[in-house]
Design a protein around this motif. Sequence first.
Motif, PDB file in Angstrom:
ATOM      1  N   SER A 254       0.830  -1.212   0.000  1.00 33.97           N
ATOM      2  CA  SER A 254       0.000   0.000   0.000  1.00 33.97           C
ATOM      3  C   SER A 254       0.863   1.259   0.000  1.00 33.97           C
ATOM      4  O   SER A 254       0.498   2.265  -0.613  1.00 33.97           O
ATOM      5  CB  SER A 254      -0.984   0.001   1.168  1.00 33.97           C
ATOM      6  OG  SER A 254      -0.341   0.187   2.415  1.00 33.97           O
ATOM      7  N   LEU A 255       2.007   1.209   0.664  1.00 36.08           N
ATOM      8  CA  LEU A 255       2.902   2.367   0.656  1.00 36.08           C
ATOM      9  C   LEU A 255       3.482   2.611  -0.729  1.00 36.08           C
ATOM     10  O   LEU A 255       3.553   3.758  -1.185  1.00 36.08           O
ATOM     11  CB  LEU A 255       4.030   2.169   1.670  1.00 36.08           C
ATOM     12  CG  LEU A 255       3.630   2.277   3.129  1.00 36.08           C
ATOM     13  CD1 LEU A 255       4.798   1.870   4.027  1.00 36.08           C
ATOM     14  CD2 LEU A 255       3.145   3.673   3.475  1.00 36.08           C
ATOM     15  N   LEU A 256       3.888   1.551  -1.403  1.00 35.66           N
ATOM     16  CA  LEU A 256       4.431   1.714  -2.752  1.00 35.66           C
ATOM     17  C   LEU A 256       3.381   2.306  -3.689  1.00 35.66           C
ATOM     18  O   LEU A 256       3.669   3.217  -4.472  1.00 35.66           O
ATOM     19  CB  LEU A 256       4.946   0.381  -3.289  1.00 35.66           C
ATOM     20  CG  LEU A 256       6.140  -0.236  -2.559  1.00 35.66           C
ATOM     21  CD1 LEU A 256       6.500  -1.582  -3.177  1.00 35.66           C
ATOM     22  CD2 LEU A 256       7.332   0.695  -2.533  1.00 35.66           C
ATOM     23  N   LYS A 257       2.171   1.800  -3.604  1.00 35.84           N
ATOM     24  CA  LYS A 257       1.097   2.317  -4.457  1.00 35.84           C
ATOM     25  C   LYS A 257       0.808   3.777  -4.136  1.00 35.84           C
ATOM     26  O   LYS A 257       0.699   4.620  -5.030  1.00 35.84           O
ATOM     27  CB  LYS A 257      -0.174   1.487  -4.308  1.00 35.84           C
ATOM     28  CG  LYS A 257      -1.293   1.996  -5.226  1.00 35.84           C
ATOM     29  CD  LYS A 257      -2.512   1.141  -5.154  1.00 35.84           C
ATOM     30  CE  LYS A 257      -3.590   1.603  -6.119  1.00 35.84           C
ATOM     31  NZ  LYS A 257      -3.946   3.022  -6.002  1.00 35.84           N
ATOM     32  N   HIS A 258       0.704   4.074  -2.849  1.00 35.90           N
ATOM     33  CA  HIS A 258       0.404   5.438  -2.427  1.00 35.90           C
ATOM     34  C   HIS A 258       1.476   6.422  -2.905  1.00 35.90           C
ATOM     35  O   HIS A 258       1.163   7.483  -3.441  1.00 35.90           O
ATOM     36  CB  HIS A 258       0.268   5.501  -0.904  1.00 35.90           C
ATOM     37  CG  HIS A 258       0.202   6.890  -0.369  1.00 35.90           C
ATOM     38  ND1 HIS A 258      -0.916   7.681  -0.501  1.00 35.90           N
ATOM     39  CD2 HIS A 258       1.122   7.635   0.293  1.00 35.90           C
ATOM     40  CE1 HIS A 258      -0.679   8.860   0.057  1.00 35.90           C
ATOM     41  NE2 HIS A 258       0.547   8.856   0.543  1.00 35.90           N
ATOM     42  N   VAL A 259       2.729   6.068  -2.707  1.00 38.37           N
ATOM     43  CA  VAL A 259       3.802   6.976  -3.105  1.00 38.37           C
ATOM     44  C   VAL A 259       3.795   7.198  -4.614  1.00 38.37           C
ATOM     45  O   VAL A 259       3.907   8.327  -5.079  1.00 38.37           O
ATOM     46  CB  VAL A 259       5.169   6.477  -2.596  1.00 38.37           C
ATOM     47  CG1 VAL A 259       6.319   7.226  -3.277  1.00 38.37           C
ATOM     48  CG2 VAL A 259       5.263   6.635  -1.084  1.00 38.37           C
ATOM     49  N   ALA A 260       3.644   6.142  -5.389  1.00 38.23           N
ATOM     50  CA  ALA A 260       3.622   6.291  -6.851  1.00 38.23           C
ATOM     51  C   ALA A 260       2.441   7.157  -7.289  1.00 38.23           C
ATOM     52  O   ALA A 260       2.606   8.084  -8.097  1.00 38.23           O
ATOM     53  CB  ALA A 260       3.567   4.929  -7.528  1.00 38.23           C
TER      54      ALA A 260
END
Length: 191
Positions: free
Chosen positions: A50-56
């Motif tokens: 979820s962090l990777l998706k959010h940051v992107a």
Amino acid sequence: MSTPTPTTNEREALIETLDRHRGFLLLPATGLTEEQARTASTVSKLTTASLLKHVADTEEQWMDFAVRGADAFGGSDVYDGVDWSAVDDAAAENQGDWSGSEWEDTRFVVPDDMTLDQLRARVLEVGEKTASLLRTGDLDRTHPLPEAPWFEPGAAWSLRRVALHMLAEIAQHAGHADMIREAIDGKKSMG
């Protein structure tokens, strides 16, 4: 992650620093299984995925703002399609707690068919687009920020200011990812 080379150019310094912190975000995702990447290993609902998706998603949208202005968020009177006055009223009734509002930040919701490899690739792809914009864009061109409770009324941000905001965002979430990873299997990126 490659060894940074000294830079004397502001644009390259911004790119290099964003890349370094993006690497810190990606490092805790290295060697995880798909299940581990979707594990909320702390009291938070956050996961590595979820962090990777959010940051992107966030970086892509902010860089779009740097080019197009508030239209990147849905217009000047809304932020991400949300009338923040209603959310802010709900938070005010609950002493700043937004959990009573109906708003959900869908940038943290990872589709079932999205893999960890795809998420990592997306973070890098968005980073490449950011680097391209920072190399060629007008660092001083500003756009008024949309209305939202956390923005100062009437404020405008330049491409440079957006890049600094993304640096803070990426660094903050790299720390989150490191704690999540340590809670999963004890591995630490640093320290």
